[in-house]
Write an enzyme that holds these catalytic residues in place. Structure first.
Site, PDB file in Angstrom:
ATOM      1  CG  ASN A 158       5.934   9.742  -7.190  1.00 41.63           C
ATOM      2  OD1 ASN A 158       5.844  10.485  -8.165  1.00 41.63           O
ATOM      3  ND2 ASN A 158       5.679   8.445  -7.259  1.00 41.63           N
ATOM      4  CG  HIS A 239       3.474   2.924  -7.103  1.00 42.15           C
ATOM      5  ND1 HIS A 239       2.776   3.884  -6.403  1.00 42.15           N
ATOM      6  CD2 HIS A 239       4.758   2.980  -6.640  1.00 42.15           C
ATOM      7  CE1 HIS A 239       3.598   4.493  -5.563  1.00 42.15           C
ATOM      8  NE2 HIS A 239       4.788   3.972  -5.672  1.00 42.15           N
ATOM      9  CG  ASP A 240       4.200   0.095 -12.127  1.00 41.48           C
ATOM     10  OD1 ASP A 240       5.406   0.026 -12.455  1.00 41.48           O
ATOM     11  OD2 ASP A 240       3.598   1.177 -12.014  1.00 41.48           O
TER      12      ASP A 240
HETATM   13  O1  RIB Z   1       4.925   6.856  -9.426  1.00 40.89           O
HETATM   14  C1  RIB Z   1       5.125   5.469  -9.506  1.00 40.89           C
HETATM   15  C2  RIB Z   1       5.420   5.049 -10.904  1.00 40.89           C
HETATM   16  O2  RIB Z   1       6.658   5.602 -11.332  1.00 40.89           O
HETATM   17  C3  RIB Z   1       5.595   3.525 -11.046  1.00 40.89           C
HETATM   18  O3  RIB Z   1       5.193   3.134 -12.327  1.00 40.89           O
HETATM   19  C4  RIB Z   1       7.070   3.332 -10.902  1.00 40.89           C
HETATM   20  O4  RIB Z   1       7.532   2.153 -11.572  1.00 40.89           O
HETATM   21  C5  RIB Z   1       7.589   4.550 -11.598  1.00 40.89           C
HETATM   22  O5  RIB Z   1       7.595   4.277 -12.984  1.00 40.89           O
HETATM   23 CA    CA Z   2       6.681   1.819 -13.721  1.00 42.38          CA
END
Ligand code: RIB
Ligand code: CA
Length: 314
Positions: A158, A239-240
């Site tokens: 990403n 995600h987190d």
């Molecule tokens: O790729 C996603 C991660 O990158 C997550 O931790 C988001 O908060 C960014 O830090």
């Molecule tokens: Ca993060």
């Protein structure tokens, strides 16, 4: 017994969801440490204090950490999380002050104070974790477990074609984490991109009057603006919070061990977490072997979303 955590973050929107999830699921958060990443470390520190206060964890100390990566200039991601890191939603921020000791020092201090008890969860670039490993080479033996939100094994990145943001923002630190003798779980985009927040869950968050849900709904708008074209629906990826969920309840998923390394050279693959997914690759040695990581095979997203909604009061 509640899971005892140190949470290292770069509070942004999904970091905020992770903190609310940890609080809502009864984790014992000994400290939050903050790194550069989504926003400059000062902004992430303020945001972490703000979300902890909302979560009812205003006694949890917050320690500011690395202001830039180990071996490249600082890069931040306000286009994803907003200039203020919380979706530019105008939420009121905490007046609480961060604790004095720097993040890496506090990670080492806590690990020495409670050997074998603490799970280290990192959901931002790994600079603080890498610094802690340099300060205390025995850190792997002192922690109970390590869960990282990071990497994109076998799927697009990403932050770059193959790089996931947390690894890409500090490849040298990420390689220190991969190359250490601990059983480290990387929860990467190969898992998290399968879990956009479902429409019914979004409706429940929007409809809830719980302050945690209202805060979440407000800060998620900017984040959903970014994800909508990619996902083909108005939603976003927590995600987190997915990584924290697995730190609190590893039984939510099945896993596989693979050999891995981080590209730390120059060029377009820099910041890639390279995992050996060859079907005939020899099974790696022990998970705690250097250069071996665990990744998720399959995850129970339904249970995760039920617990996320519970944690938001939605
Ligand atoms: O790729 C996603 C991660 O990158 C997550 O931790 C988001 O908060 C960014 O830090
Ligand atoms: Ca993060």
């Amino acid at each position: 017994m509640p899971t005892e955590l140190i949470l290292d973050c770069d509070t942004g929107v999904d970091d905020a969801l992770a903190i609310l999830y940890a609080a809502g699921q009864g984790a014992r958060v000994h400290a939050c440490t903050v790194t550069h990443g989504n926003v400059p470390v000062e902004v992430g520190t303020r945001n972490t204090l703000t979300v902890l206060d909302l979560a009812g964890l205003s006694t949890v100390p917050v320690h500011a950490g690395a202001s830039r990566p180990m071996a490249q200039p600082l890069q931040t991601s306000e286009h994803v999380h907003g200039r203020d890191g919380l979706g530019d939603a105008g939420v009121s921020t905490s007046s609480r002050q961060p604790a004095g000791d720097l993040a890496a020092v506090e990670i080492v201090r806590l690990a020495r104070e409670r050997p074998g008890k603490l799970t280290l969860v990192a959901v931002g670039p790994l600079t603080n974790i890498g610094l802690a490993l340099l300060l205390e080479p025995d850190l792997p033996a002192l922690v109970r477990g390590v869960v990282i939100m990071g990497g994109a094994v076998g799927v697009p990145g990403n932050a770059s074609q193959l790089g996931e943001a947390n690894v890409w923002h500090d490849p040298e630190a990420a390689q220190l984490v991969v190359d250490s003798r601990w059983d480290v779980l990387f929860v990467g985009l190969e898992t998290t991109m399968q879990a956009p927040i479902p429409p019914e869950a979004l409706r429940r968050i929007e409809a809830s009057t719980d302050p945690r849900a209202r805060f979440t709904w407000a800060i998620m708008q900017h984040y959903m603006d970014l994800y909508e074209p990619t996902l083909g629906l108005r939603s976003c990826i927590p995600h987190d919070a997915l990584a924290v969920a697995l730190a609190l309840d590893p039984d939510l998923a099945t896993y596989r061990c693979i050999e891995a390394y981080v590209e730390t050279g120059p060029g377009r693959t820099r910041g890639t977490l390279v995992g050996d997914l060859r079907p005939f690759a020899p099974p790696p040695a022990e998970p705690s072997t250097r250069g071996v990581i665990r990744i998720v095979d399959r995850m129970d997203f339904n249970t995760f979303f039920a617990r996320l909604l519970e944690s938001l009061g939605a």
